[in-house]
Scaffold this motif. Structure first.
Motif, mmCIF file in Angstrom:
data_model
loop_
_atom_site.group_PDB
_atom_site.id
_atom_site.type_symbol
_atom_site.label_atom_id
_atom_site.label_comp_id
_atom_site.label_asym_id
_atom_site.label_seq_id
_atom_site.Cartn_x
_atom_site.Cartn_y
_atom_site.Cartn_z
ATOM 1 N N ARG A 131 43.407 6.695 -9.332
ATOM 2 C CA ARG A 131 44.859 6.428 -8.880
ATOM 3 C C ARG A 131 44.947 6.728 -7.381
ATOM 4 N NH1 ARG A 131 49.158 10.783 -10.378
ATOM 5 N NH2 ARG A 131 47.804 11.962 -8.496
ATOM 6 N N ASP A 132 44.285 7.793 -6.798
ATOM 7 C CA ASP A 132 44.424 8.050 -5.600
ATOM 8 C C ASP A 132 44.106 7.079 -4.354
ATOM 9 O OD1 ASP A 132 45.995 10.338 -6.061
ATOM 10 O OD2 ASP A 132 44.585 11.635 -5.953
ATOM 11 N N GLY A 134 43.673 3.871 -5.426
ATOM 12 C CA GLY A 134 44.157 2.805 -5.661
ATOM 13 C C GLY A 134 43.273 1.901 -6.410
ATOM 14 N N ALA A 136 41.075 0.691 -10.136
ATOM 15 C CA ALA A 136 41.366 0.660 -11.676
ATOM 16 C C ALA A 136 40.253 1.614 -12.178
ATOM 17 C CB ALA A 136 41.344 -0.774 -12.304
ATOM 18 N N GLU A 150 50.530 7.864 -14.270
ATOM 19 C CA GLU A 150 51.471 6.743 -13.716
ATOM 20 C C GLU A 150 50.619 5.899 -12.549
ATOM 21 O OE1 GLU A 150 55.978 6.688 -11.637
ATOM 22 O OE2 GLU A 150 55.026 8.636 -12.231
ATOM 23 N N SER A 151 51.027 4.714 -12.739
ATOM 24 C CA SER A 151 50.192 3.649 -11.557
ATOM 25 C C SER A 151 48.900 3.495 -11.607
ATOM 26 C CB SER A 151 50.889 4.293 -10.085
ATOM 27 O OG SER A 151 52.394 4.037 -10.132
ATOM 28 N N LEU A 152 48.271 3.891 -12.682
ATOM 29 C CA LEU A 152 46.882 3.951 -13.001
ATOM 30 C C LEU A 152 46.743 2.567 -13.925
ATOM 31 C CD1 LEU A 152 43.910 4.654 -12.579
ATOM 32 C CD2 LEU A 152 44.224 6.255 -14.333
ATOM 33 N N ARG A 153 45.789 1.710 -13.527
ATOM 34 C CA ARG A 153 45.362 0.609 -14.387
ATOM 35 C C ARG A 153 43.944 1.001 -15.038
ATOM 36 N NH1 ARG A 153 43.672 -3.210 -11.104
ATOM 37 N NH2 ARG A 153 43.895 -1.813 -9.253
#
Length: 495
Positions: A131-132, A134, A136, A150-153
């Protein structure tokens, strides 16, 4: 078919995931498969797992020289989590899968010999790293120790054969939580003074030592401490889950909001209690982060092991030094200890005579060590409950009643710190008590008469501050101070 490819992966250092570049080069020359970059035996064994998995999945292993470099080379690489990244790098470098599959992803997973993708320890740490960055996260479809981030594919793989289509599947995050009801203090007859001390300890996260003969209820009391602690907050939940995920343990209890309760046996080694091994694994003091560490039969622990708890108690963090660097784990826990007063257990007992000599009693009590005792805020004697109380139908004070006092004290302390500003340091703790001149003089006289250390004075003031918070009092009064001193001033663990 020469080719090159770089796949992003990661390795664990403490509770952090450090990104690693898996550089794959397929070149002409003598046929071979080599993995370099300061790797351990588990990473070297990836060659055989990758070779077998690629063939079973219907791909072809290049009949050329395959060189895999894990960069940076200065960082020690451990574990089997590089298998999937190495396999995807080989397949992408030889054109057997689309290079877009390894772009903007962090790949973590172990391979079985039939090409299946397995989960590895510390997936939550790797997910936070992805995540950090950016990226997947590509991992096993059955992800153990992973929670939604959150915000992780996330892309799940059943086996590397699925890369041919490709067909990623949703990641299944499964964990089991014990649904059994927590033990309640109402089940413990008598021992109301001990319950009061445990309530104060829970309200202020103070350490506590219980001393008493066998059968006095020390273990029963300690095992019920989690029932009077507030549920984990969201941030605490993530921290606890992260430590347990790195250790390869279930995170179900943490996600249910339950605080850890760790009770290692007194035969525990330093690596088991503090942490260690290769790769470095968190010990019991780290697995008790934001929870309770219960050390039963405290004098039976090896002294060299026991004294290593002192630094985590002070700093809330364990630092383990190795040749390749220092690894840190969070370790902010509430210490509960239980001890017999002597080898036979009946020194000072009014009903059963002690069979130990004075030297045996003294040596047994000295096993804990003064420096560690000085860091334990509350010291109480626990006596055996009369049979009439044990057989009585009515229970004692319940966990619900004790929890109300704990929550009231914590809420008032939080409000007070927000109003006055967070306090840190010995002077600030004393200042937050707002002692009158008479009470300060009284405290000084008692401390001088009992040869209290500076740490002991500050910790006693901290306990008194907690007692005042539970009473919703801005000022620490003489009554609060005397109760705190009563839990501190004792002649050894024999009482």
């Amino acid at each position: 078919m020469p080719g090159r490819c770089v796949v992003r992966s990661a390795v664990l250092r403490g509770v952090e995931s450090v990104p690693i570049d898996v550089e794959v080069a397929v070149t002409g020359g003598v046929v071979g498969f080599n993995v370099v970059g300061m790797v351990d035996a588990a990473v070297q064994e990836a060659r055989e797992r990758v070779r077998a998995a690629i063939k079973v999945a219907g791909f072809s292993m290049p009949y050329e020289r395959v060189l895999v470099n894990l960069a940076p080379s200065s960082l020690r690489k451990t574990g089997s989590g590089f298998d999937l990244a190495i396999a995807m790098g080989v397949l992408a470098a030889t054109g057997q899968i689309d290079r877009e599959l390894v772009r903007d992803v962090l790949v973590i997973g172990e391979l079985s010999l039939d090409g299946g993708v397995r989960s590895v320890k510390g997936l939550l740490a790797h997910a936070l790293c992805a995540r950090d960055l950016g990226l997947a996260l590509v991992c096993s479809e059955e992800a153990e120790g992973l929670v939604p981030v959150e915000s992780l594919r996330m892309r799940g793989l059943r086996c590397i054969g699925d890369l041919r289509e490709p067909s990623f599947v949703p990641v299944s995050m499964h964990f089991s939580a014990d649904e059994d009801a927590e033990p309640d203090f109402s089940e413990v007859s008598g021992n109301e003074m001990a319950k009061r001390a445990l309530q104060i300890a829970a309200a202020g996260s103070h350490g506590l030592l219980m001393t008493g003969p066998p059968g006095s209820g020390k273990t029963m009391l300690a095992s019920r401490v989690p029932s009077i602690l507030p549920p984990l907050s969201q941030d605490e939940m993530l921290e606890v889950a992260l430590v347990h995920s790195v250790a390869g343990e279930s995170i179900g209890q943490a996600l249910a909001g339950r605080r850890p309760f760790r009770a290692p046996h007194h035969s525990a080694t330093a690596a088991g209690l503090i942490g260690g091994g290769s790769p470095v694994r968190p010990g019991e003091v780290c697995l008790a982060h934001h929870g309770v560490l219960f050390l039963d039969e405290l004098p039976e622990f090896r002294s060299s092991v026991l004294q290593q708890i002192r630094q985590p108690l002070e700093d809330g963090r364990v630092r383990i030094a190795r040749a390749e660097g220092t690894v840190a784990f969070p370790s902010r826990f509430m210490l509960i200890g239980a001890a017999n007063p002597c080898p036979c257990g009946y020194f000072g007992d009014p009903e059963k005579e002690c069979t130990c000599t004075a030297k045996q009693v003294r040596d047994y009590q000295n096993r804990i060590g003064g420096p560690l005792l000085d860091r334990i805020d509350l010291h109480i004697d626990v006596r055996r409950v009369p049979p009439s109380d044990v057989l009585a139908v009515q229970g004692g004070t319940s966990s619900h009643d004790l929890l109300e006092g704990v929550m009231a004290g914590r809420e008032y302390a939080s409000w007070r710190k927000e109003r006055d500003g967070a306090v840190s340091g010995a002077g600030k703790v004393i200042e937050s008590c707002y002692l009158s001149a008479e009470d300060e003089s009284f405290f000084e006289q008692v401390a001088r008469a009992n040869h209290m250390s500076g740490r002991g004075i500050v910790r006693t003031a901290s306990v008194a501050r907690t007692i005042a918070d539970m009473a919703q009092s801005k000022v620490v009064t003489r009554a609060h101070l005397c109760e705190a001193l009563g839990f501190r001033l004792r002649e050894g663990i024999g009482g």
